[in-house]
Design an enzyme around this catalytic site. Structure first.
Site, PDB file in Angstrom:
ATOM      1  N   ASN A  38      42.572  44.034  54.030  1.00  0.00           N
ATOM      2  CA  ASN A  38      42.534  43.848  52.587  1.00  0.00           C
ATOM      3  C   ASN A  38      43.911  43.734  51.947  1.00  0.00           C
ATOM      4  OD1 ASN A  38      40.158  46.198  53.229  1.00  0.00           O
ATOM      5  ND2 ASN A  38      39.532  44.183  52.516  1.00  0.00           N
ATOM      6  N   VAL A  72      47.179  43.099  47.310  1.00  0.00           N
ATOM      7  CA  VAL A  72      46.131  44.040  47.694  1.00  0.00           C
ATOM      8  C   VAL A  72      44.789  43.588  47.129  1.00  0.00           C
ATOM      9  CG1 VAL A  72      45.360  46.424  47.427  1.00  0.00           C
ATOM     10  CG2 VAL A  72      47.776  45.942  47.744  1.00  0.00           C
ATOM     11  N   CYS A  73      43.761  43.605  47.956  1.00  0.00           N
ATOM     12  CA  CYS A  73      42.397  43.306  47.514  1.00  0.00           C
ATOM     13  C   CYS A  73      41.676  44.646  47.374  1.00  0.00           C
ATOM     14  CB  CYS A  73      41.684  42.417  48.526  1.00  0.00           C
ATOM     15  SG  CYS A  73      39.995  42.034  48.055  1.00  0.00           S
ATOM     16  N   LEU A  74      41.587  45.123  46.151  1.00  0.00           N
ATOM     17  CA  LEU A  74      40.974  46.416  45.889  1.00  0.00           C
ATOM     18  C   LEU A  74      40.225  46.317  44.566  1.00  0.00           C
ATOM     19  CD1 LEU A  74      40.806  49.344  46.942  1.00  0.00           C
ATOM     20  CD2 LEU A  74      42.887  49.825  45.672  1.00  0.00           C
ATOM     21  N   LEU A 109      41.670  39.716  52.823  1.00  0.00           N
ATOM     22  CA  LEU A 109      42.802  38.879  52.432  1.00  0.00           C
ATOM     23  C   LEU A 109      43.558  38.462  53.697  1.00  0.00           C
ATOM     24  CD1 LEU A 109      44.435  40.506  49.271  1.00  0.00           C
ATOM     25  CD2 LEU A 109      43.331  38.283  49.454  1.00  0.00           C
TER      26      LEU A 109
END
Length: 187
Positions: free
Chosen positions: A76, A84-86, A120
């Site tokens: 991620n 960052v994929c959050l 990601l």
């Protein structure tokens, strides 16, 4: 309700008081780096990452932009940009959250519980689902190669030296008394 700029100041001070090393970028409180230590009992334990934080004018109503500056192997996190994929940062952010939440809850949770179904870094996600042992080994290799505490400190020292050299270079050409004045003034 306090203004966004006061809230920015309060959140930044709270982060600094929480034992995080914070390096300001420029003079404002909009951009800074935070030294983030990998969570205990995780593959990332012992690693230190320099995380760039950018606060918009609309913070805390709009989430900050967060990105790792040194490489990290995680489904991620984009390997090249550090993005960052959050969900909590990108979609469900609330003004109830603050900067300390990001570094004490959100990022540790991300590292402890990666989500390979929303990647990601497709290679990391694929390896994690296909061969967990190989994935674990690659995470550890990245930690040893890119997230050593001394590397983050050395990077800072190099930046400081570069800034000092720039400051020294800026002094040349000014009347600093180091160079004789040539010629005479026009009458």
């Amino acid at each position: 309700m306090s203004s966004p700029s006061k809230r920015r100041e309060m959140d930044l001070m709270k982060l600094m008081m929480s034992d995080y090393k914070v390096d300001m970028i420029n003079d404002g409180m909009q951009e800074f780096f935070v030294h983030f230590h990998g969570p205990n009992h995780s593959l990332y334990q012992g690693g230190v990452w320099k995380v760039r934080v950018e606060l918009t004018e609309a913070y805390p109503y709009k989430s900050p932009s967060i990105g790792f500056t040194n490489k990290i192997y995680h489904p991620n996190v984009d390997e090249m940009s550090g993005s960052v994929c959050l969900d909590v940062i990108n979609q469900t952010w609330s003004p109830m959250f603050d900067l300390v939440n990001i570094f004490e809850v959100f990022l540790p949770q991300l590292l402890l519980y990666p989500n390979p179904s929303d990647p990601l870094n497709g290679d990391a996600a694929s390896l994690m689902m296909r061969d967990k042992n190989a994935y674990d080994q690659k995470v550890k290799e990245y930690c040893e190669r890119y997230a050593k505490p001394e590397d983050v400190s050395m990077e800072e020292e190099e930046e400081e030296e570069s800034d000092e050299e720039l400051s020294d270079a800026e002094g040349y050409g000014e009347d600093s008394g180091d160079e004789p004045i040539m010629g005479t003034a026009d009458p």
